[in-house]
Design a protein around this motif. Structure first.
Motif, PDB file in Angstrom:
ATOM      1  N   LEU A  34       0.836  -1.205   0.000  1.00  0.00           N
ATOM      2  CA  LEU A  34       0.000   0.000   0.000  1.00  0.00           C
ATOM      3  C   LEU A  34       0.868   1.250   0.000  1.00  0.00           C
ATOM      4  O   LEU A  34       0.635   2.183  -0.772  1.00  0.00           O
ATOM      5  CB  LEU A  34      -0.944   0.004   1.199  1.00  0.00           C
ATOM      6  CG  LEU A  34      -1.794   1.263   1.386  1.00  0.00           C
ATOM      7  CD1 LEU A  34      -2.719   1.465   0.195  1.00  0.00           C
ATOM      8  CD2 LEU A  34      -2.582   1.186   2.674  1.00  0.00           C
ATOM      9  N   CYS A  78       2.802   1.432  -3.439  1.00  0.00           N
ATOM     10  CA  CYS A  78       1.892   1.761  -4.530  1.00  0.00           C
ATOM     11  C   CYS A  78       1.438   3.218  -4.446  1.00  0.00           C
ATOM     12  O   CYS A  78       1.333   3.897  -5.474  1.00  0.00           O
ATOM     13  CB  CYS A  78       0.679   0.835  -4.525  1.00  0.00           C
ATOM     14  SG  CYS A  78       1.061  -0.841  -5.040  1.00  0.00           S
ATOM     15  N   SER A  79       1.194   3.694  -3.244  1.00  0.00           N
ATOM     16  CA  SER A  79       0.782   5.089  -3.068  1.00  0.00           C
ATOM     17  C   SER A  79       1.879   6.041  -3.506  1.00  0.00           C
ATOM     18  O   SER A  79       1.625   7.010  -4.225  1.00  0.00           O
ATOM     19  CB  SER A  79       0.413   5.360  -1.616  1.00  0.00           C
ATOM     20  OG  SER A  79      -0.654   4.543  -1.213  1.00  0.00           O
ATOM     21  N   MET A 127      -2.473   1.554  -8.115  1.00  0.00           N
ATOM     22  CA  MET A 127      -3.177   1.371  -6.841  1.00  0.00           C
ATOM     23  C   MET A 127      -3.965   0.062  -6.795  1.00  0.00           C
ATOM     24  O   MET A 127      -4.307  -0.408  -5.713  1.00  0.00           O
ATOM     25  CB  MET A 127      -4.099   2.559  -6.562  1.00  0.00           C
ATOM     26  CG  MET A 127      -3.337   3.834  -6.213  1.00  0.00           C
ATOM     27  SD  MET A 127      -2.146   3.650  -4.876  1.00  0.00           S
ATOM     28  CE  MET A 127      -3.228   3.296  -3.502  1.00  0.00           C
TER      29      MET A 127
END
Length: 147
Positions: free
Chosen positions: A15, A18-19, A65
């Motif tokens: 997370l 990817c962010s 995302m």
């Protein structure tokens, strides 16, 4: 373990990565779109070209995302695995074991006929969280097979 225990696992480091990557991609395409008007390449760029570049950045960021949406939800009845684009539910009677092979990036469900299904929510980069997740899933699997 209680009869109604529910285990929900989501990747944490994926997370974050990817962010960060999505923000970098979007920022890069916005900067390129802004700089398109001032380039001396002999090509005349229109505002629609700039909007298209930003749109491509948005699509790439959104696609990035998708890798952070992986999730596992398991209870006494079975396990639901959501990977990048698909969600699949298995009854514990369909799953032979929950494994995490050496060198693998993520855990997997061992199925009959030498098949397996990847569990992208339980990732090696999450280290201790991945170990705890595999142990919890194995506990539910064992309880289902023994009960």
């Amino acid at each position: 373990m209680t009869e109604s225990e529910v285990v929900v696992v989501r990747p944490r480091r994926a997370l974050v990565m990817c962010s960060v990557l999505a923000v970098i991609l979007l920022a890069t395409f916005v900067v390129v779109a802004v700089l398109l008007r001032g380039s001396d390449t002999g090509v005349i760029f229109q505002p629609s070209d700039q909007a298209a570049m930003i749109g491509i950045g948005v699509l790439l960021a959104a696609g990035t995302m998708l890798f952070a949406t992986a999730r596992v939800k398991a209870d006494a009845d079975g396990i639901e695995v959501r990977n990048v684009l698909m969600t699949k539910k298995f009854a514990w009677s369909e799953v032979l074991s929950v494994s995490f092979p050496d060198g693998a990036s993520w855990a997997r469900l061992e199925l009959p006929d030498d098949e397996y299904y990847s569990v992208m929510a339980v990732q090696a980069v999450d280290r201790d969280r991945a170990v705890a997740a595999v142990r919890a899933l194995r506990r539910l699997h064992k309880a289902a097979w023994n009960g």
